[in-house]
Scaffold this motif. Structure first.
Motif, PDB file in Angstrom:
ATOM      1  N   SER A 315       0.843  -1.186   0.000  1.00 54.98           N
ATOM      2  CA  SER A 315       0.000   0.000   0.000  1.00 54.98           C
ATOM      3  C   SER A 315       0.878   1.236   0.000  1.00 54.98           C
ATOM      4  O   SER A 315       1.909   1.268   0.683  1.00 54.98           O
ATOM      5  CB  SER A 315      -0.897   0.006   1.256  1.00 54.98           C
ATOM      6  N   LEU A 316       0.493   2.249  -0.777  1.00 49.39           N
ATOM      7  CA  LEU A 316       1.257   3.494  -0.848  1.00 49.39           C
ATOM      8  C   LEU A 316       0.593   4.539   0.029  1.00 49.39           C
ATOM      9  O   LEU A 316      -0.566   4.921  -0.191  1.00 49.39           O
ATOM     10  CB  LEU A 316       1.330   3.987  -2.296  1.00 49.39           C
ATOM     11  N   ASP A 317       1.309   5.020   1.042  1.00 53.88           N
ATOM     12  CA  ASP A 317       0.757   5.947   2.025  1.00 53.88           C
ATOM     13  C   ASP A 317       0.748   7.383   1.491  1.00 53.88           C
ATOM     14  O   ASP A 317       1.665   7.792   0.776  1.00 53.88           O
ATOM     15  CB  ASP A 317       1.590   5.872   3.306  1.00 53.88           C
ATOM     16  N   LYS A 330       2.669   1.570 -11.735  1.00 51.06           N
ATOM     17  CA  LYS A 330       2.598   0.324 -12.503  1.00 51.06           C
ATOM     18  C   LYS A 330       3.824  -0.553 -12.259  1.00 51.06           C
ATOM     19  O   LYS A 330       3.729  -1.765 -12.146  1.00 51.06           O
ATOM     20  CB  LYS A 330       2.465   0.641 -13.996  1.00 51.06           C
ATOM     21  N   HIS A 331       4.999   0.078 -12.149  1.00 53.86           N
ATOM     22  CA  HIS A 331       6.242  -0.683 -12.008  1.00 53.86           C
ATOM     23  C   HIS A 331       6.263  -1.507 -10.724  1.00 53.86           C
ATOM     24  O   HIS A 331       6.710  -2.651 -10.711  1.00 53.86           O
ATOM     25  CB  HIS A 331       7.439   0.268 -12.041  1.00 53.86           C
ATOM     26  N   PHE A 332       5.785  -0.908  -9.611  1.00 57.42           N
ATOM     27  CA  PHE A 332       5.864  -1.595  -8.332  1.00 57.42           C
ATOM     28  C   PHE A 332       4.609  -2.406  -8.004  1.00 57.42           C
ATOM     29  O   PHE A 332       4.527  -3.020  -6.950  1.00 57.42           O
ATOM     30  CB  PHE A 332       6.146  -0.588  -7.216  1.00 57.42           C
ATOM     31  N   LYS A 333       3.623  -2.415  -8.902  1.00 53.69           N
ATOM     32  CA  LYS A 333       2.437  -3.264  -8.767  1.00 53.69           C
ATOM     33  C   LYS A 333       1.808  -3.137  -7.375  1.00 53.69           C
ATOM     34  O   LYS A 333       1.732  -4.100  -6.609  1.00 53.69           O
ATOM     35  CB  LYS A 333       2.799  -4.725  -9.056  1.00 53.69           C
ATOM     36  N   LEU A 334       1.349  -1.941  -7.083  1.00 52.90           N
ATOM     37  CA  LEU A 334       0.742  -1.678  -5.782  1.00 52.90           C
ATOM     38  C   LEU A 334      -0.682  -2.235  -5.717  1.00 52.90           C
ATOM     39  O   LEU A 334      -1.371  -2.352  -6.736  1.00 52.90           O
ATOM     40  CB  LEU A 334       0.711  -0.178  -5.523  1.00 52.90           C
ATOM     41  N   ASP A 335      -1.113  -2.564  -4.508  1.00 55.78           N
ATOM     42  CA  ASP A 335      -2.465  -3.062  -4.288  1.00 55.78           C
ATOM     43  C   ASP A 335      -3.406  -1.967  -3.793  1.00 55.78           C
ATOM     44  O   ASP A 335      -4.603  -1.992  -4.080  1.00 55.78           O
ATOM     45  CB  ASP A 335      -2.437  -4.211  -3.274  1.00 55.78           C
ATOM     46  N   TYR A 336      -2.849  -1.006  -3.024  1.00 53.69           N
ATOM     47  CA  TYR A 336      -3.661   0.053  -2.439  1.00 53.69           C
ATOM     48  C   TYR A 336      -2.967   1.406  -2.566  1.00 53.69           C
ATOM     49  O   TYR A 336      -1.743   1.490  -2.488  1.00 53.69           O
ATOM     50  CB  TYR A 336      -3.928  -0.197  -0.949  1.00 53.69           C
ATOM     51  N   LEU A 337      -3.775   2.451  -2.759  1.00 52.88           N
ATOM     52  CA  LEU A 337      -3.325   3.840  -2.645  1.00 52.88           C
ATOM     53  C   LEU A 337      -4.052   4.453  -1.463  1.00 52.88           C
ATOM     54  O   LEU A 337      -5.277   4.367  -1.375  1.00 52.88           O
ATOM     55  CB  LEU A 337      -3.675   4.658  -3.898  1.00 52.88           C
ATOM     56  N   LYS A 338      -3.314   5.072  -0.559  1.00 53.27           N
ATOM     57  CA  LYS A 338      -3.941   5.779   0.548  1.00 53.27           C
ATOM     58  C   LYS A 338      -3.826   7.269   0.254  1.00 53.27           C
ATOM     59  O   LYS A 338      -2.725   7.824   0.225  1.00 53.27           O
ATOM     60  CB  LYS A 338      -3.235   5.426   1.858  1.00 53.27           C
ATOM     61  N   LEU A 339      -4.939   7.931   0.012  1.00 53.06           N
ATOM     62  CA  LEU A 339      -4.936   9.336  -0.403  1.00 53.06           C
ATOM     63  C   LEU A 339      -4.382  10.237   0.694  1.00 53.06           C
ATOM     64  O   LEU A 339      -4.666  10.045   1.884  1.00 53.06           O
ATOM     65  CB  LEU A 339      -6.341   9.790  -0.770  1.00 53.06           C
ATOM     66  N   ASP A 340      -3.620  11.247   0.271  1.00 51.74           N
ATOM     67  CA  ASP A 340      -3.192  12.268   1.205  1.00 51.74           C
ATOM     68  C   ASP A 340      -4.436  12.955   1.773  1.00 51.74           C
ATOM     69  O   ASP A 340      -5.380  13.255   1.041  1.00 51.74           O
ATOM     70  CB  ASP A 340      -2.320  13.293   0.473  1.00 51.74           C
ATOM     71  N   MET A 356      -8.698   6.468 -11.865  1.00 52.28           N
ATOM     72  CA  MET A 356      -7.387   6.104 -12.407  1.00 52.28           C
ATOM     73  C   MET A 356      -6.839   4.856 -11.722  1.00 52.28           C
ATOM     74  O   MET A 356      -6.376   3.911 -12.373  1.00 52.28           O
ATOM     75  CB  MET A 356      -6.410   7.262 -12.209  1.00 52.28           C
ATOM     76  N   ALA A 357      -6.928   4.837 -10.393  1.00 54.32           N
ATOM     77  CA  ALA A 357      -6.389   3.706  -9.641  1.00 54.32           C
ATOM     78  C   ALA A 357      -7.124   2.413  -9.979  1.00 54.32           C
ATOM     79  O   ALA A 357      -6.501   1.357 -10.179  1.00 54.32           O
ATOM     80  CB  ALA A 357      -6.489   3.994  -8.144  1.00 54.32           C
ATOM     81  N   HIS A 358      -8.449   2.479 -10.071  1.00 46.37           N
ATOM     82  CA  HIS A 358      -9.231   1.277 -10.379  1.00 46.37           C
ATOM     83  C   HIS A 358      -8.867   0.709 -11.744  1.00 46.37           C
ATOM     84  O   HIS A 358      -8.842  -0.515 -11.928  1.00 46.37           O
ATOM     85  CB  HIS A 358     -10.715   1.596 -10.302  1.00 46.37           C
ATOM     86  N   ARG A 359      -8.588   1.594 -12.699  1.00 42.48           N
ATOM     87  CA  ARG A 359      -8.207   1.105 -14.040  1.00 42.48           C
ATOM     88  C   ARG A 359      -6.847   0.417 -14.013  1.00 42.48           C
ATOM     89  O   ARG A 359      -6.540  -0.387 -14.897  1.00 42.48           O
ATOM     90  CB  ARG A 359      -8.205   2.266 -15.031  1.00 42.48           C
ATOM     91  N   LEU A 360      -6.045   0.756 -13.023  1.00 41.61           N
ATOM     92  CA  LEU A 360      -4.751   0.084 -12.860  1.00 41.61           C
ATOM     93  C   LEU A 360      -4.856  -1.127 -11.934  1.00 41.61           C
ATOM     94  O   LEU A 360      -3.850  -1.766 -11.635  1.00 41.61           O
ATOM     95  CB  LEU A 360      -3.721   1.073 -12.287  1.00 41.61           C
ATOM     96  N   GLY A 361      -6.078  -1.421 -11.488  1.00 43.79           N
ATOM     97  CA  GLY A 361      -6.263  -2.557 -10.593  1.00 43.79           C
ATOM     98  C   GLY A 361      -5.855  -2.269  -9.159  1.00 43.79           C
ATOM     99  O   GLY A 361      -5.533  -3.191  -8.396  1.00 43.79           O
ATOM    100  N   ILE A 362      -5.862  -0.978  -8.772  1.00 46.11           N
ATOM    101  CA  ILE A 362      -5.428  -0.577  -7.432  1.00 46.11           C
ATOM    102  C   ILE A 362      -6.639  -0.061  -6.653  1.00 46.11           C
ATOM    103  O   ILE A 362      -7.426   0.738  -7.167  1.00 46.11           O
ATOM    104  CB  ILE A 362      -4.359   0.536  -7.508  1.00 46.11           C
ATOM    105  N   LYS A 363      -6.797  -0.518  -5.408  1.00 41.82           N
ATOM    106  CA  LYS A 363      -7.873  -0.039  -4.547  1.00 41.82           C
ATOM    107  C   LYS A 363      -7.434   1.235  -3.832  1.00 41.82           C
ATOM    108  O   LYS A 363      -6.241   1.488  -3.673  1.00 41.82           O
ATOM    109  CB  LYS A 363      -8.263  -1.114  -3.542  1.00 41.82           C
TER     110      LYS A 363
END
Length: 377
Positions: A315-317, A330-340, A356-363
């Motif tokens: 998850s990206l904080d 895309k390079h690091f294949k993240l599963d989650y984005l945590k919005l600032d 944008m995140a959903h189209r990349l398969g990221i929650k």
């Protein structure tokens, strides 16, 4: 030679009644250059820094490199204290101008501490220590700036040392605690995740939040022990949480960028802990910062890949606080984005990022209430 020259200039200042200043400079971003481009480029950068330093000072001043990316400047025979500010501002300007290293263009900055003789100290050791503390204060205030030494800095330094010693003892005595921030799934309204947040139950200071001790842990090297404790404690508690909420329940655990850069991330040890508690690898989500991805060298990238290979999720904080690009996501294949948190007041921006995140398969995870309950989509 630097120490000898410093003592000579102090004697001269006392004899001629002309004050002198000692400047302590540390480069911001030098380690990133070393890690990403290699030590040969780091050496080239240090040479160019030395050349620019020499161009910034007077012929009567002394420039020295103490080691690593730390430089000192002795400004002697000061007739006007405004000369110090003028020289330091020129140094900062020269350091923030991009460096051409063969085919690479590198941008760094500098943090500078200033101490004066005889006002701030009567011996060389005290002056060096004071200038170092002033430089540390400049870094704390945002880098690419300078700071004069003040007596309270010495007190602050002593307090940091004391707090580090207390944290070391606190780890042994089991004073750390975990609390959980629930994360609700917007699709079904259920709490399916939680973020593990560390607290320190200090016997005298009360309950401390991470902002009050994590930085001390990083600078003292204790962050590795704190991080390992958090992971193991979370793993030991997930069984109870999954029994109550379902086997798919996940817990997010923050991992400091310091750990990835300075410590060997023991993925095998984490997997052993998950096996010990009969947990699936996806039970724990490793939360990292944008800065770590942007400054990721080969070793950091390898460690992140090893997490993916072990089927652990990332998850990206605080997404949006830095300068992450779609390529990085895309390079690091993240599963989650945590919005600032600054984004959550702008629904249109949230919608755009979520799409944008959903189209990349990221929650996406965002904090949308003062009660510290997050939602996930």
């Amino acid at each position: 030679m630097f120490n000898d020259r410093l003592r000579q200039e102090m004697k001269k200042a006392g004899r001629d009644l002309l004050p002198m200043a000692l400047i302590f400079m540390d480069l911001d971003g030098f380690k990133g250059v070393n890690d990403t481009l290699g030590h040969d480029y780091g050496d080239l950068l240090l040479r160019q820094v030395a050349e620019r330093l020499l161009q910034s000072v007077r012929n009567t001043d002394t420039v020295a490199r103490l080691g690593g990316d730390e430089f000192t400047v002795i400004l002697s025979e000061l007739k006007d204290n405004s000369d110090v500010v003028r020289i330091v501002q020129e140094i900062l300007g020269n350091m923030s101008t991009p460096f051409h290293l063969q085919t690479e263009l590198v941008e760094i900055s500098a943090s500078i501490g200033i101490t004066l003789y005889p006002e701030d100290g009567g011996d060389a050791e005290t002056l060096i220590k004071n200038a170092d503390q002033a430089m540390y204060a400049a870094k704390q205030q945002g880098r690419n700036r300078f700071n004069y030494f003040a007596p309270f800095m010495q007190e602050a330094s002593q307090m940091r040392i004391q707090l580090a010693n207390e944290l070391r003892e606190g780890l042994k005595r089991g004073e750390l605690r975990l609390v959980y921030q629930p994360i609700r799934n917007l699709r079904n309204g259920r709490v399916e995740m939680a973020e593990a947040l560390v607290r320190w139950e200090h016997p005298q200071r009360g309950l401390l939040i991470p902002a009050q001790f994590i930085e001390v842990a990083e600078h003292s090297g204790l962050i590795s022990s704190v991080g390992e404790w958090v992971f193991e404690e979370a793993a030991s508690q997930i069984q109870r949480l999954q029994t109550a909420a379902g086997t798919s329940f996940q817990v997010c655990v923050n991992k400091s960028a310091w750990q990835f850069r300075h410590e060997s991330v023991s993925v095998s040890h984490w997997i052993e802990l998950l096996d010990k508690f009969a947990l699936a690898p996806h039970s724990i989500v490793i939360e990292i910062t944008e800065k770590l991805l942007l400054e990721a060298n080969r070793e950091v990238a390898r460690r992140l890949k090893s997490l993916r290979d072990a089927h652990m999720q990332l998850s990206l904080d605080d997404f949006g606080a830095g300068y992450s690009s779609l390529a990085v996501l895309k390079h690091f294949k993240l599963d989650y984005l945590k919005l600032d948190p600054g984004f959550t007041s702008n629904p249109h921006l949230c919608e755009a990022i979520t799409t944008m995140a959903h189209r990349l398969g990221i929650k996406v995870v965002a904090d949308v209430s003062k009660r510290r309950t997050s939602w996930r989509s």
